[in-house]
Design a protein around this motif. Structure first.
Motif, PDB file in Angstrom:
ATOM      1  N   TRP A 140     -13.228   3.630  -4.341  1.00 25.63           N
ATOM      2  CA  TRP A 140     -13.503   4.293  -3.065  1.00 25.63           C
ATOM      3  C   TRP A 140     -14.986   4.155  -2.720  1.00 25.63           C
ATOM      4  O   TRP A 140     -15.362   3.752  -1.613  1.00 25.63           O
ATOM      5  CB  TRP A 140     -13.106   5.764  -3.184  1.00 25.63           C
ATOM      6  CG  TRP A 140     -13.034   6.499  -1.883  1.00 25.63           C
ATOM      7  CD1 TRP A 140     -13.897   6.431  -0.845  1.00 25.63           C
ATOM      8  CD2 TRP A 140     -12.012   7.429  -1.505  1.00 25.63           C
ATOM      9  NE1 TRP A 140     -13.503   7.262   0.159  1.00 25.63           N
ATOM     10  CE2 TRP A 140     -12.343   7.884  -0.208  1.00 25.63           C
ATOM     11  CE3 TRP A 140     -10.872   7.939  -2.118  1.00 25.63           C
ATOM     12  CZ2 TRP A 140     -11.565   8.824   0.465  1.00 25.63           C
ATOM     13  CZ3 TRP A 140     -10.109   8.862  -1.449  1.00 25.63           C
ATOM     14  CH2 TRP A 140     -10.446   9.290  -0.169  1.00 25.63           C
ATOM     15  N   SER A 173       0.824  -1.204   0.000  1.00 28.61           N
ATOM     16  CA  SER A 173       0.000   0.000   0.000  1.00 28.61           C
ATOM     17  C   SER A 173       0.861   1.257   0.000  1.00 28.61           C
ATOM     18  O   SER A 173       0.613   2.192  -0.761  1.00 28.61           O
ATOM     19  CB  SER A 173      -0.904   0.029   1.222  1.00 28.61           C
ATOM     20  OG  SER A 173      -1.751  -1.069   1.228  1.00 28.61           O
ATOM     21  N   TRP A 182      -4.121   4.700   1.502  1.00 22.45           N
ATOM     22  CA  TRP A 182      -4.917   4.731   0.276  1.00 22.45           C
ATOM     23  C   TRP A 182      -5.729   6.005   0.127  1.00 22.45           C
ATOM     24  O   TRP A 182      -5.860   6.540  -0.968  1.00 22.45           O
ATOM     25  CB  TRP A 182      -5.867   3.527   0.221  1.00 22.45           C
ATOM     26  CG  TRP A 182      -5.164   2.259  -0.091  1.00 22.45           C
ATOM     27  CD1 TRP A 182      -4.826   1.286   0.800  1.00 22.45           C
ATOM     28  CD2 TRP A 182      -4.676   1.822  -1.364  1.00 22.45           C
ATOM     29  NE1 TRP A 182      -4.168   0.275   0.155  1.00 22.45           N
ATOM     30  CE2 TRP A 182      -4.072   0.575  -1.180  1.00 22.45           C
ATOM     31  CE3 TRP A 182      -4.713   2.364  -2.648  1.00 22.45           C
ATOM     32  CZ2 TRP A 182      -3.490  -0.138  -2.212  1.00 22.45           C
ATOM     33  CZ3 TRP A 182      -4.138   1.652  -3.671  1.00 22.45           C
ATOM     34  CH2 TRP A 182      -3.543   0.418  -3.454  1.00 22.45           C
ATOM     35  N   LYS A 183      -6.316   6.487   1.223  1.00 25.72           N
ATOM     36  CA  LYS A 183      -7.268   7.583   1.086  1.00 25.72           C
ATOM     37  C   LYS A 183      -6.647   8.948   1.306  1.00 25.72           C
ATOM     38  O   LYS A 183      -7.275   9.962   0.999  1.00 25.72           O
ATOM     39  CB  LYS A 183      -8.430   7.393   2.064  1.00 25.72           C
ATOM     40  CG  LYS A 183      -9.277   6.190   1.717  1.00 25.72           C
ATOM     41  CD  LYS A 183     -10.534   6.180   2.546  1.00 25.72           C
ATOM     42  CE  LYS A 183     -11.442   5.063   2.111  1.00 25.72           C
ATOM     43  NZ  LYS A 183     -12.646   5.008   2.937  1.00 25.72           N
ATOM     44  N   ASP A 217      -6.701  -0.542  10.393  1.00 26.65           N
ATOM     45  CA  ASP A 217      -7.569   0.131   9.429  1.00 26.65           C
ATOM     46  C   ASP A 217      -7.150   1.581   9.232  1.00 26.65           C
ATOM     47  O   ASP A 217      -7.280   2.138   8.135  1.00 26.65           O
ATOM     48  CB  ASP A 217      -9.037   0.042   9.872  1.00 26.65           C
ATOM     49  CG  ASP A 217      -9.264   0.717  11.209  1.00 26.65           C
ATOM     50  OD1 ASP A 217      -8.443   0.504  12.114  1.00 26.65           O
ATOM     51  OD2 ASP A 217     -10.241   1.460  11.354  1.00 26.65           O
ATOM     52  N   GLN A 218      -6.587   2.202  10.295  1.00 26.30           N
ATOM     53  CA  GLN A 218      -6.114   3.577  10.148  1.00 26.30           C
ATOM     54  C   GLN A 218      -4.912   3.652   9.220  1.00 26.30           C
ATOM     55  O   GLN A 218      -4.774   4.585   8.428  1.00 26.30           O
ATOM     56  CB  GLN A 218      -5.727   4.148  11.516  1.00 26.30           C
ATOM     57  CG  GLN A 218      -6.902   4.319  12.449  1.00 26.30           C
ATOM     58  CD  GLN A 218      -6.451   4.682  13.852  1.00 26.30           C
ATOM     59  OE1 GLN A 218      -5.400   4.244  14.310  1.00 26.30           O
ATOM     60  NE2 GLN A 218      -7.251   5.482  14.529  1.00 26.30           N
ATOM     61  N   LEU A 229     -11.622   0.302  -0.448  1.00 30.80           N
ATOM     62  CA  LEU A 229     -10.546   0.835   0.369  1.00 30.80           C
ATOM     63  C   LEU A 229     -10.897   0.815   1.851  1.00 30.80           C
ATOM     64  O   LEU A 229     -10.112   1.236   2.684  1.00 30.80           O
ATOM     65  CB  LEU A 229     -10.213   2.263  -0.062  1.00 30.80           C
ATOM     66  CG  LEU A 229      -9.907   2.447  -1.548  1.00 30.80           C
ATOM     67  CD1 LEU A 229      -9.649   3.904  -1.856  1.00 30.80           C
ATOM     68  CD2 LEU A 229      -8.688   1.631  -1.927  1.00 30.80           C
ATOM     69  N   GLU A 230     -12.107   0.347   2.173  1.00 30.76           N
ATOM     70  CA  GLU A 230     -12.500   0.290   3.592  1.00 30.76           C
ATOM     71  C   GLU A 230     -11.789  -0.881   4.263  1.00 30.76           C
ATOM     72  O   GLU A 230     -11.544  -1.903   3.654  1.00 30.76           O
ATOM     73  CB  GLU A 230     -14.006   0.084   3.722  1.00 30.76           C
ATOM     74  CG  GLU A 230     -14.845   1.190   3.116  1.00 30.76           C
ATOM     75  CD  GLU A 230     -14.628   2.524   3.791  1.00 30.76           C
ATOM     76  OE1 GLU A 230     -14.353   2.534   5.006  1.00 30.76           O
ATOM     77  OE2 GLU A 230     -14.727   3.557   3.101  1.00 30.76           O
ATOM     78  N   TRP A 231     -11.496  -0.719   5.516  1.00 24.80           N
ATOM     79  CA  TRP A 231     -10.823  -1.788   6.247  1.00 24.80           C
ATOM     80  C   TRP A 231     -11.232  -1.683   7.708  1.00 24.80           C
ATOM     81  O   TRP A 231     -10.752  -0.845   8.426  1.00 24.80           O
ATOM     82  CB  TRP A 231      -9.299  -1.648   6.113  1.00 24.80           C
ATOM     83  CG  TRP A 231      -8.589  -2.892   6.503  1.00 24.80           C
ATOM     84  CD1 TRP A 231      -8.515  -3.422   7.753  1.00 24.80           C
ATOM     85  CD2 TRP A 231      -7.887  -3.769   5.660  1.00 24.80           C
ATOM     86  NE1 TRP A 231      -7.804  -4.585   7.732  1.00 24.80           N
ATOM     87  CE2 TRP A 231      -7.410  -4.828   6.463  1.00 24.80           C
ATOM     88  CE3 TRP A 231      -7.606  -3.786   4.287  1.00 24.80           C
ATOM     89  CZ2 TRP A 231      -6.670  -5.885   5.944  1.00 24.80           C
ATOM     90  CZ3 TRP A 231      -6.859  -4.829   3.793  1.00 24.80           C
ATOM     91  CH2 TRP A 231      -6.405  -5.861   4.617  1.00 24.80           C
ATOM     92  N   GLU A 232     -12.158  -2.509   8.093  1.00 31.65           N
ATOM     93  CA  GLU A 232     -12.585  -2.375   9.496  1.00 31.65           C
ATOM     94  C   GLU A 232     -12.766  -3.710  10.170  1.00 31.65           C
ATOM     95  O   GLU A 232     -12.611  -4.742   9.554  1.00 31.65           O
ATOM     96  CB  GLU A 232     -13.861  -1.560   9.591  1.00 31.65           C
ATOM     97  CG  GLU A 232     -14.914  -1.936   8.583  1.00 31.65           C
ATOM     98  CD  GLU A 232     -15.985  -0.865   8.500  1.00 31.65           C
ATOM     99  OE1 GLU A 232     -17.154  -1.216   8.629  1.00 31.65           O
ATOM    100  OE2 GLU A 232     -15.642   0.311   8.320  1.00 31.65           O
ATOM    101  N   ARG A 289      -6.170   3.303   5.717  1.00 36.64           N
ATOM    102  CA  ARG A 289      -6.861   4.517   5.295  1.00 36.64           C
ATOM    103  C   ARG A 289      -5.861   5.620   4.971  1.00 36.64           C
ATOM    104  O   ARG A 289      -5.978   6.307   3.963  1.00 36.64           O
ATOM    105  CB  ARG A 289      -7.815   4.987   6.395  1.00 36.64           C
ATOM    106  CG  ARG A 289      -8.807   6.023   5.906  1.00 36.64           C
ATOM    107  CD  ARG A 289      -9.651   6.554   7.030  1.00 36.64           C
ATOM    108  NE  ARG A 289      -8.822   7.228   8.012  1.00 36.64           N
ATOM    109  CZ  ARG A 289      -9.111   7.315   9.306  1.00 36.64           C
ATOM    110  NH1 ARG A 289     -10.195   6.764   9.780  1.00 36.64           N
ATOM    111  NH2 ARG A 289      -8.313   7.959  10.128  1.00 36.64           N
ATOM    112  N   LEU A 290      -4.866   5.778   5.818  1.00 38.11           N
ATOM    113  CA  LEU A 290      -3.866   6.819   5.573  1.00 38.11           C
ATOM    114  C   LEU A 290      -3.163   6.572   4.246  1.00 38.11           C
ATOM    115  O   LEU A 290      -2.980   7.490   3.443  1.00 38.11           O
ATOM    116  CB  LEU A 290      -2.839   6.829   6.720  1.00 38.11           C
ATOM    117  CG  LEU A 290      -1.762   7.898   6.617  1.00 38.11           C
ATOM    118  CD1 LEU A 290      -2.351   9.269   6.865  1.00 38.11           C
ATOM    119  CD2 LEU A 290      -0.635   7.644   7.600  1.00 38.11           C
TER     120      LEU A 290
END
Lengths: 351, 118
Positions: free
Chosen positions: B110, A162, A324-325, A317-318, B115-118, A321-322
């Protein structure tokens, strides 16, 4: 024939002249890490192990002998081969981790004239070598046949790929500014002053590159691949003794590589920050040289330790997120901005 | 020109040798007293519950696929970036088109929650 052999021997000598200081730097980087984090937490850090001296007993020398004691201890420990492990891959994995971490140094220029292989695709080679490191991790995790190792390897691989995207885009920004893949020419393209270095026109990419570098090397605060509190040590949980030491060596060599690359690509490598400045520029501080590269690299190495001592670990998950998003969109936008800066002549290549 | 790459090849060889040598040295110097408890997979002192070759989250595959797409795009960017001052505005606009396609794909990922990861 003899000429070819002599040339080969000369190359080997030059390679050893890179590898030996690198290994020593790794050794003392581990010492510096424990000492720096110790002081940041108001502890002393290692201060017991000195060197055996003939007449002076109990000469601790601030614990400077600690890295050597660690190395000897690790080498003398048993290498456990778990019964379920895939034996060949289990032994191969540390080698797969360390070979690219060291081989990447082949194209790193240390000053204007000091470079082992001045190849014109240096940056591509670096990108390839830093990507290969993930194989060592994933093979180690799979071959160990242990749940923690497996989970650690999966997490680590997903995280590394990633952040490699953000890293790759940041490198494209450097290429836009420099117009060359050769690392020496990239540094020379930054000649001028502090604001001609690429960190200024590429400020977001510079920050993202370094943070991605921290994530690539699985360092705190992005070290949930190791996550002591959840999966004990991640991919190298089944490794002991010298095999573990090799993973350790590879991780630290990679950290030093990232610090060195950040210095080369974004803050002018061996160029002096005082070049062209009145008064100071005329003194020894104004001359370019390897010591500037070493000083900048040391600064970024310190940043690794500082980050580790300062930030708590991210949640997985953070991290994703950092990567990719946040990082990918910013880098794509800034590549276009950098290209516009070049096209409109705001920044001129090689000035 | 390829001669410049020769030291790189030698370096790759030497770095492999360093790795092999260290592991071999550790194997030779260290003791070897295996027993069944020591050789069992480590699970914080418990017996291993099930086989390690278990099911794992499909999102790891998804990340790998996304990585391949984006890494390919980086591979397209690299020659464009190096040759930017030679290809001029035509090259720049062509890349704008390419980036637009890339961004459309990225937005779709998106919005679909890839891209979600929980």
């Amino acid at each position: 024939m003899l000429d070819a052999l002599l040339e080969l021997a000369w190359i080997v000598i030059k390679i050893l002249a890179i590898c030996v200081p690198l290994i020593l730097t790794v050794a003392y980087f581990t010492y510096a890490e424990r000492k720096v984090i110790g002081f940041m937490q108001v502890r002393m850090g290692p201060n017991r192990v000195g060197f055996p001296l003939p007449f002076i007993k109990r000469f601790h020398l601030l614990g400077l002998g600690q890295p050597f004691a660690d190395v000897v201890k690790l080498l003398l420990k048993e290498i456990i081969l778990p019964e379920n492990a895939n034996k060949f891959l289990f032994v191969l994995a540390p080698v797969m981790a360390i070979a690219p971490a060291f081989a990447a140094w082949a194209v790193v220029p240390f000053s204007d004239t000091m470079v082992l292989a001045d190849i014109n695709a240096g940056l591509l080679y670096i990108l390839a070598m830093t990507s290969l490191g993930v194989y060592g991790i994933i093979i180690a995790g799979w071959a160990s046949n242990s749940k923690y190792a497996f989970l650690g390897a999966m997490r680590s691989a997903a995280q590394i790929v990633s952040y490699e995207i953000a890293m790759g885009f940041a490198l494209v920004g450097v290429l836009i500014m420099s117009g060359t893949l050769n690392l020496s020419e990239i540094v020379n393209a930054q000649r001028g002053g502090v604001f001609d270095w690429f960190w200024w026109p590429l400020l977001p990419l510079f920050v993202i590159y370094f943070i991605s570098g921290v994530a690539e090397t699985n360092r705190a605060p992005f070290d949930m691949a190791e996550g002591e509190s959840e999966i004990v040590a991640g991919f190298h949980v089944e490794y002991s003794g010298a095999a573990f030491a090799v993973f350790f060596l590879a991780e630290y060599a990679n950290m030093i590589l990232i610090a060195c690359l950040t210095s080369l690509l974004f803050v002018g490598g061996w160029l002096s920050p005082f070049a062209g400045v009145p008064l100071l520029g005329d003194t020894i501080l104004g001359t370019d040289g390897i010591f500037w590269l070493l000083a900048k690299t040391a600064f970024f190495m310190f940043m690794f330790l500082w980050l580790r001592a300062t930030f708590p670990r991210y949640r997985y998950d953070q991290v994703m997120r950092l990567g990719w998003k946040v990082f990918v969109p910013i880098t794509i936008v800034w590549i276009l901005v950098a290209a516009l800066l070049i096209m409109l002549g705001v920044v001129v290549r090689g000035s | 020109m390829l001669a410049e790459y020769f030291p790189v090849l030698v370096f790759l060889g030497i770095s492999t040798v360093i790795g092999v040598a260290l592991v071999t040295l550790g194997g030779l110097l260290g003791p070897s007293n295996p027993d069944s408890e020591k050789l069992s997979p480590y699970e914080c002192g418990f017996e291993a519950f099930e086989d390690t070759r278990m099911k794992f989250d499909v999102r790891y595959y998804l990340v790998a696929i996304l990585f391949i797409i984006f890494d390919l795009e980086i591979a397209f960017f690299i020659p464009w970036a190096v040759a930017l001052d030679e290809i001029g505005w035509l090259g720049f606009n062509a890349m704008l088109l390419f980036v637009a396609l890339l961004i459309v794909g990225f937005v779709v990922e998106w919005k679909n929650g890839a891209l979600e990861w929980e």
